[in-house]
Enzyme design. Structure first.
Site, short mmCIF file in Angstrom:
data_model
loop_
_atom_site.label_atom_id
_atom_site.label_comp_id
_atom_site.label_asym_id
_atom_site.label_seq_id
_atom_site.Cartn_x
_atom_site.Cartn_y
_atom_site.Cartn_z
N ASP A 182 -2.98 -9.31 13.10
CA ASP A 182 -2.29 -9.10 11.57
C ASP A 182 -2.60 -10.72 10.89
OD1 ASP A 182 -0.73 -6.96 10.12
OD2 ASP A 182 -0.55 -9.12 9.70
N THR A 190 -0.76 7.61 -0.95
CA THR A 190 -1.97 8.02 -1.70
C THR A 190 -3.03 7.16 -0.93
OG1 THR A 190 -1.05 6.03 -3.59
CG2 THR A 190 -1.25 8.00 -4.47
N ASP A 243 1.00 -11.49 10.15
CA ASP A 243 2.48 -11.51 11.43
C ASP A 243 1.22 -12.88 12.57
OD1 ASP A 243 3.51 -8.64 10.71
OD2 ASP A 243 1.88 -7.85 12.55
N ARG A 283 0.63 -1.13 -0.12
CA ARG A 283 -0.47 0.14 -0.26
C ARG A 283 0.98 1.10 -0.22
NH1 ARG A 283 -5.15 1.55 3.95
NH2 ARG A 283 -5.62 -0.76 3.43
#
Ligand code: URA
Length: 209
Positions: free
Chosen positions: A200, A108, A203, A104
Site C-alpha cells: 500500500d 458501488t 501506508d 472508493r
C-alpha cells in the site's frame, strides 16, 4: 491512442527495487519515491518545446534556448500522490499544484470525489497527474475526467507501478492521455493490490496501517 512509456533508466529501476523491498522503512521509502518522482519528471519533460533567444554572456551575445509553450501543473491524487509531488516540483518549481481527492464507495466500489482544488488556468497548462499505483485505473480515470470536466485538455499520467488492468482502463477511457510508469507489473490480486507491486503506497509513505 495515448502512449504507454515505461521509463527504464537505470537509476529509476535501482531506486524502484529499493522502494519495492518490504524492509525499506517509511523515511527511506518517502525519500526514494521523491527521488524517482524527480527522475521520472526529467524524462516526462524531455519533449517540452524550446524557443531560441539571444542571451548576453560576459563575453558576447549568444543564441540560446528557453522553455516556450504551455506552463505546467502537477495534480497529485490524494493521498498517495502527494508522495510524488515534491519530486516533480524539485525539477519544475514554478509549476502550479492542484489536488484531487477521491475515495472508493464501499457499496458501488466506484470512486467518489470529495475534494478538488485546481489552478484557475488549467485549460492553459500541461498537467501531470501523479499517483504511485495504477491498479484498476478507476481513481486515475475519474481524476482525469474531473480535470477534463473543468477544462483541462493536455494531461499526462505518471505512476510508479502500473497493472495491465489499469493501463487498459486509462487507454479505454482517455485515449488522449500518455501514461508514464517506472514499471508495468504482472496483475492485480483478489484484494486489488498490484503483484508484485510494493504494497500500500499510502501506508508506506505515511507510516499508517
Ligand atoms: N494501491 C496501492 O497502494 N497499492 C496497490 O498495490 C494497489 C493500489
Amino acid at each position: 491512442m495515448g502512449e504507454l512509456k515505461v521509463l527504464d533508466h537505470p537509476l529509476i529501476q535501482h531506486k524502484l527495487t529499493m522502494i519495492r523491498d518490504y524492509r525499506t522503512g517509511t523515511k527511506a521509502f518517502r525519500e526514494l519515491v521523491d527521488e524517482v518522482g524527480t527522475l521520472m519528471a526529467f524524462e516526462i519533460t524531455r519533449d517540452l518545446p524550446l524557443e531560441e533567444i539571444d542571451v548576453e554572456t560576459p563575453v558576447t551575445t549568444a543564441k540560446a534556448y528557453r522553455l516556450a509553450g504551455k506552463k505546467l501543473g502537477i495534480i497529485p491524487i490524494l493521498r498517495a500522490g502527494l508522495g510524488m509531488m515534491d519530486g516533480v516540483l524539485n525539477l519544475i518549481p514554478a509549476a502550479k499544484v492542484g489536488h484531487v481527492g477521491l475515495y472508493r464507495d464501499p457499496k458501488t466500489l466506484e470512486p467518489v470525489e470529495y475534494y478538488v482544488k485546481l489552478p484557475s488556468d488549467i485549460h492553459e497548462r500541461e498537467l501531470i497527474v501523479v499517483d504511485p499505483m495504477l491498479a484498476t485505473g478507476g481513481s486515475a480515470s475519474a481524476a482525469i475526467q474531473s480535470l477534463k470536466d473543468r477544462g483541462a485538455i493536455n494531461i499526462k499520467l505518471m505512476c510508479l507501478i502500473g497493472a495491465p488492468e489499469g493501463v487498459k482502463r486509462i487507454q479505454q477511457d482517455h485515449d488522449d492521455v500518455d501514461i508514464y510508469l517506472a514499471a508495468l507489473d504482472e496483475k492485480l490480486n483478489e484484494k486489488g493490490y498490484i503483484v508484485p507491486g510494493l504494497g500500500d503506497a499510502g501506508d508506506r509513505l505515511f507510516g499508517t496501517k
